[in-house]
Design an enzyme around this catalytic site. Structure first.
Site, PDB file in Angstrom:
ATOM      1  N   HIS A   1       0.795  -1.205   0.143  1.00 28.28           N
ATOM      2  CA  HIS A   1       0.038   0.072  -0.089  1.00 28.28           C
ATOM      3  C   HIS A   1       0.892   1.425  -0.017  1.00 28.28           C
ATOM      4  O   HIS A   1       0.366   2.284   0.364  1.00 28.28           O
ATOM      5  CB  HIS A   1      -0.979  -0.061   1.084  1.00 28.28           C
ATOM      6  CG  HIS A   1      -1.625  -1.315   1.610  1.00 28.28           C
ATOM      7  ND1 HIS A   1      -1.079  -2.110   2.264  1.00 28.28           N
ATOM      8  CD2 HIS A   1      -2.716  -1.981   0.893  1.00 28.28           C
ATOM      9  CE1 HIS A   1      -1.679  -3.503   2.211  1.00 28.28           C
ATOM     10  NE2 HIS A   1      -2.646  -3.053   1.157  1.00 28.28           N
TER      11      HIS A   1
HETATM   12  S1  FES Z   1       1.930  -0.621   3.122  1.00 27.18           S
HETATM   13 FE1  FES Z   1       0.158  -1.930   3.788  1.00 27.18          FE
HETATM   14  S2  FES Z   1       1.260  -3.566   4.468  1.00 27.18           S
HETATM   15 FE2  FES Z   1       2.791  -2.290   3.796  1.00 27.18          FE
END
Ligand code: FES
Ligand code: HEM
Lengths: 481, 193
Positions: free
Chosen positions: B157
């Site tokens: 993410h």
């Molecule tokens: S940014 Fe969501 S798990 Fe690493």
């Protein structure tokens, strides 16, 4: 609905058995002479289809378990062996893997049917809640089943979900450790998931018995939502009318199922799950199986804290809440009218609800920060820190100009060029659709029951059938005498 | 219960309805309940980490084998950890950050365990390899992607960590945790869960 039993044992043996274990009588009263509304449409065939799905999963699952090895060293290889070396192993595995998808397809249609025709309303609340329990068990079973082949998606998908449980305050970490049996997903986890994956389908079968029992107390609903008034006029015996109708629907369903198994066996799966699990390398894009995507989208839609509740916990609550809210639905919908056929506004809200649920599925499949469409052409952005150390950015259309600007800045500005896109994010769509998902249950259904003016309903089931078929002489199904 | 309560029934008043049979019921249910709870405990407890799983909760690493500018990744009880050999430039980057601007403020020294003699070895950084957002394993030098801050990048993410493993950008709330570890000699560290 059941009324007095009409079963008459014909042979000496059946008379003898009937006096000792009236099992043939139970089957006869439940599936042969059971009075069934004569106006059921094809949306009512999915109950039978679901029974076929459960049996399919159990039969193929038991066979897979004969060849599968629940160990992190051997699980992946044992599944590959099923695919390559075990005679027809590929067939049985493809039936099982695609069978899970078909099972969920059928259960979603079955549930939407219930939502549209008000099947959850009195006197069928317990029937509905038992259905929700079955669905919850199916989700748990499928989640654990997906871990078994020990591919990359198996491993990292389950890591994401177990980590989420850790977000629950106070008890989260304990639940997580007790679920995994160690500090991380590993052998203890795989073994208990296998054990539970084997067990839960039989628990489902048990709850299905209760579900059918509750069904046979209240009797089937029907598309008009009008209760059966006169058994003779309004109903037909289950056999042969509905054994044939259900049988036909099951055949069509099995054709679709076979198309997946034989022509597109991997289309619903994820390529990353054909790579053995590697705890040190996370796949670029973790997604659950398609049937859980809407809940995954709701989970990721919550990116903001609300008061003292952090976003991560709120996402977990929203995800579980999206399923749990179904349990209380009978008390959220205030309308006395069962079928949305006669509820013009609710009907439209329902269509929007289906669209938002499907839309959430697409949101779950896409990276939240990707753009659905762009507001403008991409530009180049030069970001740098000004003489006061404050971060700044300037947009350019042309690379030459951007480069010239970058080189005009002193090295302390640490200028860098990147593509700047601006558009509508999947995240925003999933936030809007999640909001509607909850509004539908918490606001729309409670309010509509009070403000909406329903259309007139037919006086009886017989009435609704006769009115529709009046012109076609002789087409009226005859109730058994 | 009344119909069984011959004695106390006839006595009437204070003991009405309380009988030996009631006592036996309550006692029996209590014993059965206690027994069920006692039985539930081992059934619950067996779900937790077993002794052999707990025993595998530390590992020794020879940090002199980690190439300059690179890292090694190890699993302890299935949990990923990074041992990174930082370049001088990376150490400088980690130190030049204004700590008060960080989401999870920690100085670089806070994130290094001292050796037996009390000095720190800034070249070796040991962190958990599990993104504090949802637990993905970030990519680093071996994958050729360091993120915007030269440390690690979590592709799930989009969390960026700096050369001290501190969260700088993206959804993760906290720095990559530093595990318990100690220098057992100049070049050997022992990492425990
Ligand atoms: S940014 Fe969501 S798990 Fe690493
Ligand atoms: C509710 C019914 C069930 C559902 C929804 C279900 C779902 C699943 C799913 C999604 C998988 C992963 C398939 C893959 O990608 O390979 C799987 C695997 C597996 N299941 Fe089931 N299952 C069910 C019942 C059963 C039963 C009753 C058994 C055993 C008695 C079983 C045994 C297995 C085994 C051994 C595997 C691993 C092999 C493989 O991955 O193909 N399943 N299941």
């Amino acid at each position: 609905m059941s009324g007095p039993s009409t079963y008459e044992p014909k042979s000496g043996f059946t008379r003898w058995l009937d006096a000792r274990l009236p099992i043939a009588r139970l089957a006869y009263d439940s599936f042969v002479d059971f009075p069934t509304p004569k106006n059921l449409n094809y949306w009512w065939t999915f109950g039978g289809i679901l029974a076929i799905c459960l049996v399919t999963q159990i039969l193929t699952g038991v066979v897979l378990a004969m060849h599968y090895v629940a160990s992190t060293d051997q699980a992946f290889a044992s599944v590959e062996r099923i695919m390559r070396d075990v005679d027809y192993g590929w067939l049985i595995r493809f039936i099982h893997a695609n069978g899970a998808s078909m099972f969920f397809l059928a259960v979603y249609i079955h549930m939407f049917r219930g939502l549209y025709y008000g099947s959850y309303k009195a006197p069928r609340e317990v029937l509905w809640i038992l259905g929700c329990v079955i669905y919850l068990l199916m989700v748990a079973t499928a989640f654990m089943g997906y871990v078994l082949p020990w591919g990359q998606m198996s491993f990292h998908g389950s890591a994401v979900i177990t980590n989420l449980l850790g977000a629950i305050p106070l008890v989260g970490e304990t639940i997580k450790t007790y679920l995994m049996g160690g500090p991380a997903i590993g052998d203890p986890t795989l073994n208990r998931f296998f054990s539970l994956h084997y067990l839960l389908p039989f628990v489902i079968a048990g709850v299905v018995v209760l579900h059918v029992w509750a069904l046979h107390v209240a009797g089937n609903g029907n598309p008009t939502g009008v209760s059966v008034k006169e058994v003779k006029k309004d109903t037909v015996p289950f056999h042969p009318y509905y054994t044939v109708k259900d049988g036909f629907a099951i055949l069509l369903f099995l054709m679709l199922f076979a198309a997946f198994v034989f022509y597109f066996p991997n289309i619903l799966g994820h390529a990353d799950n054909s790579i053995e699990a590697n705890p040190l390398q996370t796949p670029a894009h973790i997604v659950p199986e398609w049937y859980l995507l809407p809940f995954y989208a709701i989970l990721r839609a919550i990116t903001f804290d609300v008061g003292p509740i952090p976003a991560k916990l709120l996402g977990v609550l929203a995800m579980f809440g999206a399923i749990l809210i179904l349990f209380v639905l009978p008390w959220l919908d205030t309308s006395k009218v069962r079928s949305m056929r006669y509820r013009p506004i609710a009907q439209q809200m329902f269509v929007l609800f289906v669209l938002s649920a499907v839309g959430l599925g697409f949101c779950g499949a896409n990276n939240p920060d990707d753009l659905i469409f762009k507001f403008r052409e991409d530009k180049l952005s030069v970001s740098y820190s000004d003489t006061n150390g404050v971060a700044q950015a300037r947009l350019f259309d042309d690379f030459g100009e951007a480069k010239a600007f970058q080189s005009s800045l002193p090295p302390t500005a640490a200028a860098s060029i990147e593509v700047s896109a601006s558009g509508f994010k999947w995240l925003w769509l999933s936030q809007g659709l999640s909001a509607y998902y909850f509004l539908y249950f918490l606001v729309v259904l409670p309010l509509l029951g009070i403000v909406e003016k329903p259309k007139p309903r037919p006086a009886s089931i017989a009435d609704s059938v006769h009115r529709r078929t009046k012109s076609e002489a002789g087409a009226v199904p005859q109730a058994a005498e | 219960m009344a119909e069984h309560g011959s004695d106390s029934q006839s006595a009437g008043g204070a003991h009405a309805g309380e009988t030996r049979r009631d006592f036996i019921h309550i006692a029996a249910v209590t014993v059965a309940g206690g027994g069920a709870a006692a039985l539930a405990w081992p059934f619950l407890q067996q779900l937790g980490p077993a002794a052999d799983t707990r025993a595998l909760s530390s590992t020794e690493v020879d940090v002199s084998k980690v190439p300059l500018g690179g890292e090694i990744r190890i699993l302890i009880g299935g949990m990923p950890f990074f041992v990174r050999h930082r370049t001088d430039a990376e150490i400088q980057d980690a130190r030049n950050v204004d700590v008060s601007t960080l989401r999870d403020p920690q100085t670089d020294d806070d994130r290094l365990q001292p050796k037996a003699d009390g000095t720190r070895n800034p070249a070796i950084l040991v962190t958990s390899g599990s993104c504090t957002h949802l637990g993905c394993v970030p990519v680093g030098p071996a994958q050729g992607t360091l993120g915007d801050f030269g440390g690690w990048y979590c592709p799930c993410h989009g969390s960026h960590y700096d050369t001290s493993g501190r969260i700088r950008k993206g959804p993760a709330p906290l720095n990559l945790p530093v595990p318990k570890y100690e220098y057992t000699s100049d070049s050997i560290i022992k990492i425990s869960l």
